[in-house]
Design an enzyme around this catalytic site. Structure first.
Site, mmCIF file in Angstrom:
data_model
loop_
_atom_site.group_PDB
_atom_site.id
_atom_site.type_symbol
_atom_site.label_atom_id
_atom_site.label_comp_id
_atom_site.label_asym_id
_atom_site.label_seq_id
_atom_site.Cartn_x
_atom_site.Cartn_y
_atom_site.Cartn_z
ATOM 1 N N GLU A 66 0.821 -1.215 0.000
ATOM 2 C CA GLU A 66 0.000 0.000 0.000
ATOM 3 C C GLU A 66 0.851 1.260 0.000
ATOM 4 O O GLU A 66 0.512 2.257 -0.636
ATOM 5 C CB GLU A 66 -0.973 -0.006 1.182
ATOM 6 C CG GLU A 66 -2.149 -0.961 1.022
ATOM 7 C CD GLU A 66 -1.789 -2.418 1.270
ATOM 8 O OE1 GLU A 66 -0.689 -2.681 1.778
ATOM 9 O OE2 GLU A 66 -2.608 -3.300 0.948
ATOM 10 N N HIS A 135 -11.340 -5.762 7.605
ATOM 11 C CA HIS A 135 -12.109 -5.570 6.375
ATOM 12 C C HIS A 135 -13.386 -4.758 6.617
ATOM 13 O O HIS A 135 -14.249 -4.701 5.748
ATOM 14 C CB HIS A 135 -12.510 -6.931 5.770
ATOM 15 C CG HIS A 135 -11.396 -7.702 5.157
ATOM 16 N ND1 HIS A 135 -10.353 -8.212 5.889
ATOM 17 C CD2 HIS A 135 -11.153 -8.051 3.858
ATOM 18 C CE1 HIS A 135 -9.526 -8.862 5.077
ATOM 19 N NE2 HIS A 135 -9.990 -8.769 3.846
#
Lengths: 328, 370
Positions: A66, A135
């Site tokens: 990321e 998540h």
């Protein structure tokens, strides 16, 4: 490439996809990049078909990192591109945190306005999908409190289609929070867009004001519908823009109703509700009939999914807070 | 304990006592006139750096990060850049800034605290100083990816093809961002040269804590070549970096250059190396000074004494200018900063700017000094 016709109806996921497509057709400097955004079309299929039509040079499957995604997007932005980066899930944004808060957010300022960072950071956020850890999180307040970032959240297919295009057109970096559990909700897509950084009354009412954004807009509209049976007429405001906040419609509403309840999935302490409650009491002190109340996730790490229904604000918790406000 | 992997000898073209040597793969292309030009850079960069340290000691700068001892690594690589190339520095690249034409007063301004950036990166082809260790290497790779997407590589036209030079240190090689930068660069065949100044120390932590293999050797694992060069040899650094940039511009992908050098001074003016390193080590490196060997070479090949005298005079004048210009730097005004957060400012920031102005104006109307 001839322009694809604007959709008139669809899901939030399809609307973002169509908005990305329209932005890419309009400006060949717009790039989509992230993990699995190419052949797979993203884990939520939001970028479905884009690589096939625009090629691997404009829809870039990145290595899995990321910080690398964000950092390389900064360099691409400095080169004149307009990267739209996808963070696959909310809880995966933290490896990129330095690049976002220390680099993306500050570059325009550090360069005294010489370097623009026209980047969109798309983050599917929030819970309610029965997912595993990391998540289902709602990290938006961390970006709202970072000087140099703008943060918006869409809640309908119409806004999804238009807001993503407006965010891409902006010369400022924008964190674009997508209500992942509402990705599949369908609705009309009109041809007139509101400006990006405005809040909007999505249900007018007079008894109390519900202030919310993203996935909780649907929850609050459902609560308002249910409250009708009790003779309550709740106003619902979709904040849409979290940084900057557009509190004009909020203050006007609270002056009318005298009561405000802020609803978000994110944890309570220093969530958006804290800032909104502070600003409402600063501006509407003599109009308030009750303290500004908050219905939020608890100050817990996001719970295991079989407990998330209890963690997340729902219709009953919203109405319970409305009752407390009215009883004050 | 595992046995450390032996380091291959670094590329060297000028010995510490000033003798030219040959290398199988690299040669310095210039004549003595170009070596005099490099020597002038080395002397003036050392003067900028010395003035920076002195200005901090006099209270004119909040901090200074000396590049003492690293002048050859910076000047040799900085002068290898073509005008269209782009360099991404750390916060210690005063010598590279000099080569890129950045006014050294701008560097003093950063450390004095009058601004955060100082120059237009796109116009100067030089990124802003970067303090979070390693973060800029990813920006360099992204920029290089952009060059690749635009097709500005591989034409064989020297003033058209572009490359990027990414600066970082030995400590930075432990950062995730630097390793991600290597992976991205290899994966996208980006026209970027990773230029690591291995100055042996990350503040107080020695190289041995960062790595068990020679740093240049790591490049192989990422899929591109790495080479060690004597970082105190300006000719070797220039030759190796020139070749690495040529490769990048030709579309042959990234390369890693490890410039083996030494941080002669403190990490910054707030640091105290006597707490963690042996003065004997510093003394050993003093014998490999990057300026002394070039001076010895030039004197041995007949450069006139007047060249050295004129250069000393130029350095004196530069020092005087920097001292005066530093003290004359305008103070920042907080009120100006609100409009520089976003390209399109927000009503919230505009309101806070007015709140601050009104607060400040209140003192003025009451006649109270700020």
């Amino acid at each position: 490439m001839s322009a694809t016709a604007a959709p008139t109806r669809g899901s939030i996921a399809k609307a973002i996809n169509a908005g990305l497509r329209a932005a890419m057709e309009r400006d060949d400097k717009v790039l989509v990049m992230g993990e699995d955004v190419g052949a797979l079309g993203g884990v939520f299929r939001v970028t479905d078909g884009l690589q096939k039509d625009f090629g691997e040079g404009r829809v870039i499957d990145t290595p899995l990192g990321e910080s690398g995604i964000l950092g390389s997007a900064i360099g691409l932005g400095m080169r004149g591109f307009r990267p739209v980066v996808e963070i696959q899930f909310d809880g995966f944004v933290y490896p990129a945190y330095d690049q976002i808060v220390s680099q993306v957010a500050k570059l325009y300022h550090r360069s005294a306005g010489r370097v623009k960072v026209p980047m969109v950071i798309r983050i599917p956020f929030g819970g309610g999908i029965g997912a595993v850890e990391h998540h289902s999180e709602s990290p938006e307040a961390q970006f709202v409190m970072t000087a140099g970032l703008k943060v918006v959240s869409c809640a309908s297919p119409h806004d999804a289609y238009w807001m993503i295009q407006q965010a891409i057109a902006s010369d400022d970096p924008i964190v674009f929070m997508e209500p992942k559990r509402r990705y599949w909700e369908t609705g009309e897509i009109g041809d007139a867009a509101d400006p990006l950084h405005v809040s909007r009354i999505v249900r007018p009412g007079s008894s109390a004001t519900l202030l919310t954004y993203g996935p909780m807009v649907r929850t609050c509209l459902d609560a308002a519908l249910a409250a009708e049976a009790d003779g309550l007429d709740l106003e619902v405001i979709d904040l849409r823009t979290l940084s900057p906040l557009d509190l004009g419609p909020v203050l006007e509403s609270v002056r009318r109703t005298g009561r405000a309840v802020v609803v978000h999935e994110a944890s309570r302490t220093l969530g958006l509700g804290a800032e909104i409650a502070a600003r409402v009491q600063e501006e509407c002190f003599y109009s308030l009939e009750a303290p500004v109340l908050r219905v939020t996730g608890y100050d817990l790490p996001y719970p295991p999914s079989r407990a998330e229904e209890e963690f997340l604000p729902d219709l009953d918790r919203v109405l319970e807070a409305v009752d407390r406000s009215l009883a004050f | 304990m595992s046995t450390p992997v032996p380091s291959p000898p670094p590329v060297q073209l000028l010995t510490p006592d000033g003798r030219r040597t040959d290398h199988a793969d690299y040669a310095f292309a210039g004549d003595d006139e170009s070596i005099r030009a490099l020597y002038r850079d080395l002397v003036l960069v050392r003067r900028i750096d010395t003035e920076g340290t002195a200005l901090q000691r006099h209270g004119e700068l909040g901090l200074w990060a000396p590049c003492l001892g690293q002048e050859a690594a910076q000047v040799g690589s900085g002068r290898a850049l073509s005008s269209q190339d782009f360099a991404f520095p750390t916060y210690r690249e005063h010598g590279v800034a000099w080569c890129r034409g950045i006014d050294p007063v701008k560097l003093l301004g950063l450390f004095r605290g009058v601004e955060l950036g100082g120059w237009d990166p796109e116009a100067e082809r030089f990124g802003l100083y970067s303090i979070v260790i390693g973060a800029q290497t990813l920006h360099a790779v992204g920029y290089a990816m952009g060059i690749g997407l635009e097709g500005a590589v591989g034409h064989g036209v020297p003033d058209r093809d572009e490359a990027v030079l990414a600066y970082f240190g030995d400590g930075a090689t432990s950062q995730g961002d630097v390793n991600e930068a290597f992976i991205w660069a290899a994966s996208f065949q980006a026209p970027v040269v990773f230029f690591c100044q291995n100055n042996q120390w990350a503040i107080s932590v020695p190289l041995e804590r960062q790595t068990k293999v020679p740093l240049a050797q790591r490049a192989q694992g990422f899929g591109f070549p790495g080479v060690r060069v004597d970082g105190n040899d300006v000719l070797a650094v220039h030759a190796v970096t020139t070749e690495a940039l040529r490769r990048a511009r030709a579309g042959e992908g990234p390369m890693f250059v490890e410039a083996v050098t030494y941080r002669m001074g403190a990490h910054t003016t707030s640091d105290d190396p006597s707490r963690y390193r042996d003065p004997a080590q510093t003394e050993e490196w003093r014998q490999r000074d990057p300026l002394a060997r070039v001076e010895a070479y030039l004197r041995s090949t007949g450069t006139a004494e007047s060249f050295f005298a004129d250069l000393e005079h130029e350095a004196e004048q530069l020092g005087e200018h920097l001292r005066a210009a530093c003290k004359a730097l305008p103070e920042p005004d907080l009120a100006d900063l609100f409009d520089l957060v976003h390209h399109e400012t927000t009503p919230e920031l505009a309101a806070q700017r007015e709140e601050y102005r009104a607060y400040r104006a209140g003192f003025e109307t009451e006649g109270v000094a700020r």
